[in-house]
Design a protein around this motif. Structure first.
Motif, PDB file in Angstrom:
ATOM      1  N   ASP A  11       0.839  -1.194   0.000  1.00  0.00           N
ATOM      2  CA  ASP A  11       0.000   0.000   0.000  1.00  0.00           C
ATOM      3  C   ASP A  11       0.879   1.251   0.000  1.00  0.00           C
ATOM      4  O   ASP A  11       2.113   1.169  -0.116  1.00  0.00           O
ATOM      5  CB  ASP A  11      -0.977  -0.008   1.183  1.00  0.00           C
ATOM      6  CG  ASP A  11      -0.274   0.025   2.541  1.00  0.00           C
ATOM      7  OD1 ASP A  11       0.921   0.397   2.603  1.00  0.00           O
ATOM      8  OD2 ASP A  11      -0.928  -0.299   3.555  1.00  0.00           O
ATOM      9  N   ASP A  12       0.259   2.400   0.145  1.00  0.00           N
ATOM     10  CA  ASP A  12       0.998   3.665   0.059  1.00  0.00           C
ATOM     11  C   ASP A  12       2.006   3.846   1.183  1.00  0.00           C
ATOM     12  O   ASP A  12       2.940   4.635   1.066  1.00  0.00           O
ATOM     13  CB  ASP A  12       0.025   4.850   0.058  1.00  0.00           C
ATOM     14  CG  ASP A  12      -0.795   4.913  -1.215  1.00  0.00           C
ATOM     15  OD1 ASP A  12      -0.370   4.302  -2.213  1.00  0.00           O
ATOM     16  OD2 ASP A  12      -1.865   5.551  -1.195  1.00  0.00           O
ATOM     17  N   ALA A  17      -0.391  -5.181   1.180  1.00  0.00           N
ATOM     18  CA  ALA A  17      -1.832  -4.983   1.024  1.00  0.00           C
ATOM     19  C   ALA A  17      -2.539  -6.328   1.040  1.00  0.00           C
ATOM     20  O   ALA A  17      -2.024  -7.323   0.508  1.00  0.00           O
ATOM     21  CB  ALA A  17      -2.117  -4.251  -0.281  1.00  0.00           C
TER      22      ALA A  17
END
Length: 274
Positions: A11-12, A17
């Motif tokens: 993810d960011d 994720a």
């Protein structure tokens, strides 16, 4: 490959994720999932804490007639032998009824074990990142987020050396037929490719569950083993019954991978069953 590059699967914030969702289940497999869900409720009732899908079905990559249905079940108490027999019978019944799948595999654990400190970077990570909620309260809400680091690598697949003697026993005890050997080739191929990938996962700095991509990633860091890993990835989907393949796994690729894993990440902490 620069270690600062962030690969797919994160993810960011750089955490792994969660893969898969019920929305990604292919239409052909939805009746299978619904049947498994309903029968788990019938078998365990109030003892069932939660149930999850994992593997190709919730990732949306399952192939009709080729892929199996993978389930993880968490009970409110520790499972007994009768519970394991119940999920085995449930899986066999679902497999017989639905031609879309080629087998049903079910992992069965107690809730407390999945949330234990010993499993924080193994089974708990598996639930939080690789499992799709199907029934009950999602245990991922009680778990941390995970990065593709050396600790995770060690605690997920740093036990290959323990597996190899058991594999040799299974090979020796199996019937001397191609039909009997194919499931062993499939299982061991997948295990070795996934172990190869997590060996280099911290350097690659990403996550994937695609066997072919896993093999390519590991092979990029260990080119001398690239061809073996690609072949193992292929056999993970389309196994052969060749005894020489099994022998190469336990006499060559497996021992090398176990030794290199221990050198790079150390050895996985022992569990009581070990």
């Amino acid at each position: 490959m620069p270690e600062t590059i962030r690969r797919p699967g994160l993810d960011d914030q750089g955490f792994i994720a969660r893969e898969g969702s019920l929305a990604r289940v292919p239409v052909a497999f939805r009746p299978v999932v619904a049947a498994a869900r309903d029968r788990l409720l019938d078998v365990f009732g109030a003892r069932l804490h939660s149930a999850y899908l994992y593997g190709s079905v919730p990732r949306g990559t399952a192939r009709v007639g080729c892929s199996d249905l993978d389930l993880l079940v968490a009970l409110r108490d520790e499972p007994a032998d009768a519970d394991r027999e119940a999920v085995r019978a449930l899986g066999e019944a679902v497999d017989r009824e639905f031609s879309q799948i080629d087998g049903v595999g079910t992992l069965l654990y107690g809730r407390d074990r999945l949330l234990s400190d010993a499993e924080r970077y193994d089974l708990a990570w598996f639930v939080a990142c690789l499992c799709t909620p199907l029934l009950g309260e999602d245990l991922a809400a009680l778990l941390p987020r995970y990065r593709p680091d050396s600790l995770l690598a060690r605690e997920t697949n740093g036990d290959l050396a323990l597996w190899l003697p058991r594999w040799r026993e299974r090979i020796a005890q199996a019937d001397d037929t191609e039909e009997a050997r194919r499931p062993l080739v499939r299982f061991m191929s997948r295990h070795l490719v996934r172990t190869g990938f997590t060996l280099v996962m911290p350097r690659w700095n990403g996550w994937t569950s695609d066997l072919q991509e896993m093999a390519e990633v590991c092979g990029a860091y260990y080119p001398g083993r690239a061809a073996q890993l690609r072949t193992a990835a292929r056999y993970g989907h389309e196994p052969v019954g060749d005894p020489h393949v099994l022998r190469s796994y336990v006499d060559d690729l497996g021992p090398w991978l176990a030794a290199e894993y221990a050198r790079v990440h150390g050895v996985k902490a022992l569990r009581p069953e070990d």
